[in-house]
Design a protein around this motif. Structure first.
Motif, PDB file in Angstrom:
ATOM      1  N   VAL A  57       0.830  -1.211   0.000  1.00  0.00           N
ATOM      2  CA  VAL A  57       0.000   0.000   0.000  1.00  0.00           C
ATOM      3  C   VAL A  57       0.862   1.258   0.000  1.00  0.00           C
ATOM      4  CG1 VAL A  57      -1.651   1.336   1.380  1.00  0.00           C
ATOM      5  CG2 VAL A  57      -2.002  -1.120   1.056  1.00  0.00           C
ATOM      6  N   ASP A  60       2.410   2.079  -3.349  1.00  0.00           N
ATOM      7  CA  ASP A  60       1.463   2.140  -4.455  1.00  0.00           C
ATOM      8  C   ASP A  60       1.129   3.594  -4.797  1.00  0.00           C
ATOM      9  OD1 ASP A  60      -0.614   1.922  -6.250  1.00  0.00           O
ATOM     10  OD2 ASP A  60      -1.830   0.584  -5.001  1.00  0.00           O
ATOM     11  N   LYS A  62      -1.136   4.678  -6.649  1.00  0.00           N
ATOM     12  CA  LYS A  62      -2.582   4.876  -6.789  1.00  0.00           C
ATOM     13  C   LYS A  62      -3.285   5.103  -5.443  1.00  0.00           C
ATOM     14  CE  LYS A  62      -3.161   2.224 -11.063  1.00  0.00           C
ATOM     15  NZ  LYS A  62      -3.861   1.090 -11.700  1.00  0.00           N
ATOM     16  N   VAL A  63      -2.604   4.803  -4.345  1.00  0.00           N
ATOM     17  CA  VAL A  63      -3.187   5.011  -3.018  1.00  0.00           C
ATOM     18  C   VAL A  63      -3.028   6.477  -2.633  1.00  0.00           C
ATOM     19  CG1 VAL A  63      -3.032   4.395  -0.565  1.00  0.00           C
ATOM     20  CG2 VAL A  63      -2.753   2.628  -2.319  1.00  0.00           C
ATOM     21  N   GLY A 110      -9.878   2.406   3.052  1.00  0.00           N
ATOM     22  CA  GLY A 110      -9.399   2.102   1.707  1.00  0.00           C
ATOM     23  C   GLY A 110      -9.398   0.617   1.448  1.00  0.00           C
ATOM     24  N   SER A 111      -9.828   0.232   0.251  1.00  0.00           N
ATOM     25  CA  SER A 111      -9.829  -1.177  -0.166  1.00  0.00           C
ATOM     26  C   SER A 111      -9.151  -1.281  -1.521  1.00  0.00           C
ATOM     27  CB  SER A 111     -11.261  -1.715  -0.262  1.00  0.00           C
ATOM     28  OG  SER A 111     -11.891  -1.676   0.996  1.00  0.00           O
ATOM     29  N   TYR A 112      -8.264  -2.278  -1.663  1.00  0.00           N
ATOM     30  CA  TYR A 112      -7.454  -2.389  -2.873  1.00  0.00           C
ATOM     31  C   TYR A 112      -7.337  -3.848  -3.295  1.00  0.00           C
ATOM     32  CZ  TYR A 112      -6.268   2.045  -0.773  1.00  0.00           C
ATOM     33  OH  TYR A 112      -6.359   3.279  -0.176  1.00  0.00           O
ATOM     34  N   TYR A 114      -4.837  -6.288  -5.640  1.00  0.00           N
ATOM     35  CA  TYR A 114      -3.557  -6.375  -6.334  1.00  0.00           C
ATOM     36  C   TYR A 114      -3.490  -7.683  -7.105  1.00  0.00           C
ATOM     37  CZ  TYR A 114      -2.219  -2.389  -3.516  1.00  0.00           C
ATOM     38  OH  TYR A 114      -2.169  -1.148  -2.948  1.00  0.00           O
ATOM     39  N   ASN A 123      -1.908  -2.752  -8.873  1.00  0.00           N
ATOM     40  CA  ASN A 123      -3.198  -2.323  -8.334  1.00  0.00           C
ATOM     41  C   ASN A 123      -4.215  -2.306  -9.476  1.00  0.00           C
ATOM     42  OD1 ASN A 123      -5.455  -0.760  -7.542  1.00  0.00           O
ATOM     43  ND2 ASN A 123      -4.254   0.332  -6.037  1.00  0.00           N
ATOM     44  N   LYS A 126      -9.373   0.120  -6.637  1.00  0.00           N
ATOM     45  CA  LYS A 126      -9.286   0.852  -5.374  1.00  0.00           C
ATOM     46  C   LYS A 126     -10.617   1.504  -5.065  1.00  0.00           C
ATOM     47  CE  LYS A 126      -7.835   5.562  -6.416  1.00  0.00           C
ATOM     48  NZ  LYS A 126      -6.927   6.630  -6.065  1.00  0.00           N
ATOM     49  N   GLU A 128     -11.717   4.260  -1.989  1.00  0.00           N
ATOM     50  CA  GLU A 128     -11.309   5.018  -0.809  1.00  0.00           C
ATOM     51  C   GLU A 128     -12.469   5.897  -0.386  1.00  0.00           C
ATOM     52  OE1 GLU A 128      -6.520   5.314  -1.703  1.00  0.00           O
ATOM     53  OE2 GLU A 128      -7.806   6.986  -2.316  1.00  0.00           O
TER      54      GLU A 128
END
Length: 197
Positions: A57, A60, A62-63, A110-112, A114, A123, A126, A128
């Protein structure tokens, strides 16, 4: 008396042979049990070692910076992350679902998802939310639950929730189903104090 003894011995023998009773029928439901530290398996592509979800995370791009900033240990070196492994994208290795939670009340921020790609992880999803979001694997689908809050709602008592199901197709997740539930304001509400009149 001899007949009773023979019947008793026969019953005991039948019980001790292993039989084929309900115990052999398997679990009550067929949902896969997913562990954050799975046993290696060539057929399922589960990782041979536990994934460092915190590093995944934090590295990443994108987070969001806000989620990265809030991702701190709660006690000692324990981070507020839930990790599950399963087949969501049809790849040769298991996908990794990471939920980042708050320390105070375990609310998902947040949920991701991968996907194994070229020796690393990419990723591919996502979600958030400033309020509450949580992703799970359900029979090969990605299911995301979002708590809905109106002004004045306590964190423990949302006004409702949305459950969104996503399916992997053409190299991305697409929404396949959405349900919404509105909760009663009477449940868990603070009692109104009597007026001073």
């Amino acid at each position: 008396m001899t007949v009773l003894a023979a019947v008793g011995l026969f019953s005991l023998a039948a019980c001790s042979t292993g039989g084929s009773g309900a115990r052999d029928e398997g679990p009550a439901h067929s949902d896969p049990v997913v562990s954050s530290s799975p046993t290696p398996s060539a057929s399922t592509g589960l990782p041979k070692k536990k994934i460092d979800a915190v590093r995944l995370v934090k590295d990443d791009p994108k987070v969001s910076p806000a989620v990265k900033r809030d991702l701190k240990p709660c006690a000692g070196e324990t981070y507020p992350v839930d990790v599950s492994y399963g087949n969501l994208t049809g790849g040769s290795a298991s996908d990794v679902v990471v939920n980042v939670l708050t320390c105070a009340d375990a609310v998902g921020i947040g949920s991701y998802v991968y996907r194994a790609q070229g020796g690393g992880y990419e990723n591919v999803f996502k979600a958030e939310e400033p309020a509450s979001v949580y992703a799970e694997i359900d029979r090969g689908d990605l299911v995301v639950t979002k708590q809905l809050y109106e002004k004045g709602d306590a964190v423990a008592y949302p006004s409702g929730e949305e459950v969104i199901t996503y399916r992997w197709a053409s190299n991305h997740f697409s929404e396949s189903e959405r349900t919404r539930s509105d909760f009663s304001g009477a449940v868990g509400a603070e009692p109104t104090p009597p007026s001073a009149d």
